[in-house]
Design a protein around this motif. Structure first.
Motif, PDB file in Angstrom:
ATOM      1  N   LYS A  92      10.735 -27.870  32.268  1.00 53.70           N
ATOM      2  CA  LYS A  92      11.160 -27.324  33.554  1.00 53.70           C
ATOM      3  C   LYS A  92      12.397 -26.452  33.404  1.00 53.70           C
ATOM      4  O   LYS A  92      12.512 -25.393  34.035  1.00 53.70           O
ATOM      5  CB  LYS A  92      11.438 -28.455  34.543  1.00 53.70           C
ATOM      6  CG  LYS A  92      11.849 -27.971  35.933  1.00 53.70           C
ATOM      7  CD  LYS A  92      12.086 -29.130  36.874  1.00 53.70           C
ATOM      8  CE  LYS A  92      12.481 -28.655  38.259  1.00 53.70           C
ATOM      9  NZ  LYS A  92      13.742 -27.876  38.254  1.00 53.70           N
ATOM     10  N   GLU A  93      13.333 -26.864  32.561  1.00 53.77           N
ATOM     11  CA  GLU A  93      14.549 -26.078  32.361  1.00 53.77           C
ATOM     12  C   GLU A  93      14.224 -24.702  31.792  1.00 53.77           C
ATOM     13  O   GLU A  93      14.829 -23.692  32.179  1.00 53.77           O
ATOM     14  CB  GLU A  93      15.508 -26.822  31.420  1.00 53.77           C
ATOM     15  CG  GLU A  93      16.828 -26.094  31.204  1.00 53.77           C
ATOM     16  CD  GLU A  93      17.757 -26.858  30.273  1.00 53.77           C
ATOM     17  OE1 GLU A  93      18.917 -26.425  30.110  1.00 53.77           O
ATOM     18  OE2 GLU A  93      17.320 -27.885  29.712  1.00 53.77           O
ATOM     19  N   ASP A  96      12.828 -22.676  34.626  1.00 61.82           N
ATOM     20  CA  ASP A  96      13.917 -22.294  35.527  1.00 61.82           C
ATOM     21  C   ASP A  96      14.714 -21.122  34.975  1.00 61.82           C
ATOM     22  O   ASP A  96      15.076 -20.197  35.710  1.00 61.82           O
ATOM     23  CB  ASP A  96      14.864 -23.480  35.759  1.00 61.82           C
ATOM     24  CG  ASP A  96      14.225 -24.596  36.569  1.00 61.82           C
ATOM     25  OD1 ASP A  96      13.212 -24.324  37.234  1.00 61.82           O
ATOM     26  OD2 ASP A  96      14.740 -25.723  36.519  1.00 61.82           O
ATOM     27  N   ASN A  97      15.012 -21.178  33.673  1.00 62.04           N
ATOM     28  CA  ASN A  97      15.835 -20.145  33.048  1.00 62.04           C
ATOM     29  C   ASN A  97      15.041 -18.894  32.674  1.00 62.04           C
ATOM     30  O   ASN A  97      15.627 -17.883  32.295  1.00 62.04           O
ATOM     31  CB  ASN A  97      16.506 -20.707  31.796  1.00 62.04           C
ATOM     32  CG  ASN A  97      17.491 -21.811  32.110  1.00 62.04           C
ATOM     33  OD1 ASN A  97      18.061 -21.857  33.201  1.00 62.04           O
ATOM     34  ND2 ASN A  97      17.690 -22.718  31.151  1.00 62.04           N
ATOM     35  N   SER A 137       9.509 -25.331  39.591  1.00 65.69           N
ATOM     36  CA  SER A 137      10.886 -25.162  40.058  1.00 65.69           C
ATOM     37  C   SER A 137      11.011 -25.351  41.563  1.00 65.69           C
ATOM     38  O   SER A 137      11.966 -25.959  42.046  1.00 65.69           O
ATOM     39  CB  SER A 137      11.419 -23.785  39.647  1.00 65.69           C
ATOM     40  OG  SER A 137      11.444 -23.671  38.235  1.00 65.69           O
TER      41      SER A 137
END
Length: 335
Positions: A92-93, A96-97, A137
């Protein structure tokens, strides 16, 4: 011979998903650029068609500039594939990024209102990454449509892939997709349709970069029937690993006119929004097929009184790899 080709195609995609997703990201990116450059140097039909399309988008470009844009376009196209093969492994990170979108309040406010939202996109950058960002997200599931293509095993592979990313995928087969999408919207849900290329004989003619093209009527028709919010979205890459995007202001249903007239006005508004994003980032428009009517072969009109076939129904295009020419290094597919 056809069955053997189908098995080979499916095997190559299977190899891509099994192998590329295991590579370190810089290695996968470098591999994509090398494949893109090899395809570009071969000057195959897809590359030549891409340059022909880009000549309409950038009419004052010199031959050298068009060649530069088409090489960048092939690299962007292969970046899409390298990312898509690897998306199931992204945390997920990383998602997101990896995506930065402007004016997301249009989407959030629309969903909060409970009226349902239609996101309509052109073939810019990576639709799948944008979809994963929405599901992971934002935590919002959505529904899209996939044509049932050959080989069947590859179609099943793509459906399973997108469903694993949190998307509901409806088959075109049977003609029930439009009704299901309408029910999702009336329940306050989200649907996403790639809608800059008509795959039917029932699309809407629009002015697109000064010439006539045909785009699907589905997004506008769904908005009229359900009261859902219709939002154009454009995407692009920059020099970083981050993909960027913009949600454009809503396309409103005209207050007057027949249903056909309203659909025409709304589809033209979508085309205008798409053109803005494509003109700003032509190298990220993955249109390796004929689009403008001047380039299309004549199609046989629907027989009077005959119900449209599934492939003639007014839904959006969804980036299926074979029908759209999305196969890496593949030859251009006729519409």
């Amino acid at each position: 011979m056809s069955a053997m080709k189908d098995r080979l195609t499916d095997s190559l995609y299977g190899l891509g998903w099994a192998t590329v997703k295991k590579l370190p990201e810089p290695v996968a990116a470098g591999l994509g650029r090398r494949i893109a450059d090899t395809a570009w140097k071969r000057r195959g039909k897809s590359v030549l068609r891409l340059e022909s399309n880009l000549a309409r988008v950038v009419p004052d470009a010199t031959p050298a500039r068009l060649a530069e844009l088409s090489q960048a376009g092939m690299r962007s196209y292969m970046r899409y594939w390298m990312e898509s093969f690897r998306l199931p492994t992204w945390a997920k990170e990383r998602v997101d990024n990896g995506f930065d979108i402007k004016d997301v309040h249009y989407l959030k406010d629309g969903l909060a209102s409970g009226r349902g939202v239609i996101l309509a996109l052109p073939h810019l950058a990576n639709w799948d990454l944008a979809g994963v960002w929405v599901t992971r997200s934002l935590g919002v599931p959505f529904t899209t449509v996939a044509e049932r293509l050959k080989p069947e095993t590859l179609y099943d592979r793509f459906v399973a892939y997108r469903e694993s990313l949190g998307m509901e995928v409806l088959p075109h087969t049977g003609g029930s997709a439009f009704g299901t999408l309408a029910r999702r919207l009336r329940a306050g849900g989200l649907i996403c349709l790639v809608a800059d290329r008509d795959l039917s004989a029932s699309g809407i003619e629009v002015d697109f970069f000064g010439e006539t093209a045909r785009m699907p009527a589905g997004p506008a028709m769904l908005a009229q029937q359900t009261g859902a919010l219709l939002l154009p979205v454009t995407l692009w890459y920059d020099e970083t690993p981050v993909m960027k995007g913009r949600i454009h202001p809503p396309v409103d249903v005209p207050e007057s006119g027949t249903r056909a007239e309203k659909t025409s006005v709304m589809t033209q508004a979508l085309a205008d929004a798409f053109a803005t994003g494509i003109a700003d980032h032509p190298e990220d428009w993955h249109m390796l097929q004929r689009l403008w009517l001047k380039d299309l072969e004549e199609r046989v009109p629907l027989d009077e009184g005959r119900a449209p076939r599934d492939e003639e129904r007014p839904l959006g295009d969804e980036r299926a790899p074979l029908r759209e020419g999305r196969a890496p290094l593949g030859e251009e597919r006729q519409p």
